[in-house]
Design a protein around this motif. Structure first.
Motif, short mmCIF file in Angstrom:
data_model
loop_
_atom_site.label_atom_id
_atom_site.label_comp_id
_atom_site.label_asym_id
_atom_site.label_seq_id
_atom_site.Cartn_x
_atom_site.Cartn_y
_atom_site.Cartn_z
N LEU A 76 0.82 -1.21 0.00
CA LEU A 76 0.00 0.00 0.00
C LEU A 76 0.86 1.26 0.00
O LEU A 76 0.70 2.15 -0.83
CB LEU A 76 -0.91 0.01 1.24
CG LEU A 76 -1.74 1.25 1.47
CD1 LEU A 76 -2.76 1.43 0.35
CD2 LEU A 76 -2.43 1.17 2.83
N LEU A 77 1.80 1.33 0.95
CA LEU A 77 2.58 2.55 1.16
C LEU A 77 3.76 2.25 2.06
O LEU A 77 3.62 1.58 3.08
CB LEU A 77 1.69 3.61 1.82
CG LEU A 77 2.32 4.93 2.24
CD1 LEU A 77 2.76 5.72 1.00
CD2 LEU A 77 1.36 5.74 3.08
N ASN A 78 4.92 2.73 1.68
CA ASN A 78 6.11 2.60 2.52
C ASN A 78 6.81 3.96 2.52
O ASN A 78 7.60 4.24 1.64
CB ASN A 78 7.02 1.50 1.99
CG ASN A 78 8.17 1.22 2.93
OD1 ASN A 78 8.20 1.69 4.05
ND2 ASN A 78 9.13 0.45 2.46
N THR A 79 6.46 4.80 3.49
CA THR A 79 7.01 6.14 3.55
C THR A 79 7.26 6.52 5.00
O THR A 79 6.99 5.73 5.91
CB THR A 79 6.06 7.15 2.86
OG1 THR A 79 6.72 8.42 2.77
CG2 THR A 79 4.76 7.31 3.62
N ASN A 80 7.77 7.70 5.22
CA ASN A 80 8.05 8.12 6.59
C ASN A 80 6.84 8.83 7.20
O ASN A 80 5.85 9.11 6.52
CB ASN A 80 9.32 8.96 6.66
CG ASN A 80 9.18 10.28 5.95
OD1 ASN A 80 8.26 11.05 6.22
ND2 ASN A 80 10.09 10.57 5.04
N SER A 81 6.95 9.15 8.46
CA SER A 81 5.83 9.72 9.20
C SER A 81 5.62 11.22 8.97
O SER A 81 4.76 11.82 9.59
CB SER A 81 6.01 9.44 10.70
OG SER A 81 7.20 10.04 11.15
N ARG A 82 6.36 11.82 8.08
CA ARG A 82 6.19 13.25 7.80
C ARG A 82 5.09 13.52 6.78
O ARG A 82 4.78 14.66 6.49
CB ARG A 82 7.51 13.86 7.36
CG ARG A 82 8.51 13.90 8.51
CD ARG A 82 9.81 14.52 8.07
NE ARG A 82 10.76 14.46 9.15
CZ ARG A 82 11.17 15.51 9.84
NH1 ARG A 82 10.70 16.70 9.57
NH2 ARG A 82 12.04 15.37 10.80
N PHE A 83 4.52 12.45 6.22
CA PHE A 83 3.35 12.59 5.35
C PHE A 83 2.12 12.17 6.14
O PHE A 83 2.20 11.33 7.03
CB PHE A 83 3.48 11.70 4.11
CG PHE A 83 4.56 12.14 3.16
CD1 PHE A 83 4.34 13.19 2.28
CD2 PHE A 83 5.79 11.51 3.14
CE1 PHE A 83 5.33 13.61 1.40
CE2 PHE A 83 6.79 11.91 2.28
CZ PHE A 83 6.56 12.97 1.40
N LEU A 84 0.99 12.75 5.82
CA LEU A 84 -0.25 12.37 6.48
C LEU A 84 -0.71 11.01 5.96
O LEU A 84 -0.73 10.77 4.76
CB LEU A 84 -1.35 13.40 6.20
CG LEU A 84 -1.24 14.73 6.93
CD1 LEU A 84 -2.37 15.65 6.49
CD2 LEU A 84 -1.30 14.51 8.43
N HIS A 85 -1.06 10.14 6.89
CA HIS A 85 -1.66 8.85 6.53
C HIS A 85 -2.45 8.37 7.73
O HIS A 85 -2.00 8.48 8.87
CB HIS A 85 -0.60 7.83 6.13
CG HIS A 85 -1.18 6.64 5.45
ND1 HIS A 85 -1.66 5.56 6.14
CD2 HIS A 85 -1.40 6.39 4.15
CE1 HIS A 85 -2.14 4.67 5.29
NE2 HIS A 85 -1.99 5.15 4.07
#
Length: 168
Positions: A76-85
């Protein structure tokens, strides 16, 4: 699958390509771990070791529920916590619900080193003091703030370290 080297080749390549501050256990005869499952790790000869060292294996290595959840999230998504999710705030909400009301804010970090560094900074901010008590032979992480307060030192080599079984 990546090529599997014999233990001596792995040692040779590690010395050549991995910084000397990244230690291995048992420098006189390091254990080459090739796989892990549950609470056990296995060396290149199939010898089984109870894993009492790794601090990421709280539910065991290769736990099928954790592997599935990780794969599902990475699809689904593999990113850091600086983006809203939504997953981030939902997890923080579920975690906070298990804690006292005063512990209502979560700080997500990537490692024990980051967690300890953040805890140290929060303690200093809260108390206004920089006094530290630490245990002999303690290890807190590989960031400068933690090495500075620890008996473990990044560039020092003494008799105690040589005899400890850890490669310096």
């Amino acid at each position: 699958m990546a090529e599997m080297y014999d233990k001596l080749k792995t040692i040779e390549l590690r010395k050549k390509h991995v910084g000397p501050s990244c230690k291995v256990f048992f420098s006189h005869d390091p254990i080459k771990i090739v796989r892990a499952k549950g609470q056990y790790m296995y060396d290149e000869n199939g010898e089984r070791y109870l894993d009492c060292i790794n601090n990421v294996a709280h539910v065991g290595h290769s736990h099928p529920d954790v592997v599935r959840a990780g794969a599902k999230q990475m699809e689904l998504l593999n990113t850091n916590s600086r983006f809203l999710h939504d997953n981030l705030v939902q997890y923080a909400q579920r975690l906070q619900a298990t804690l006292p009301d005063k512990l209502s804010v979560c700080y997500f970090v990537n490692s024990g080193s980051e967690a300890n560094d953040l805890a140290l900074r929060l303690a200093w901010q809260y108390t206004g003091h920089k006094d530290i008590i630490t245990l002999d032979h303690a290890y807190h992480g590989h960031v400068s703030s933690l090495i500075a307060i620890s008996p473990y030192k990044f560039h020092q080599l003494g008799e105690a370290e040589q005899d400890s079984g850890v490669m310096w």
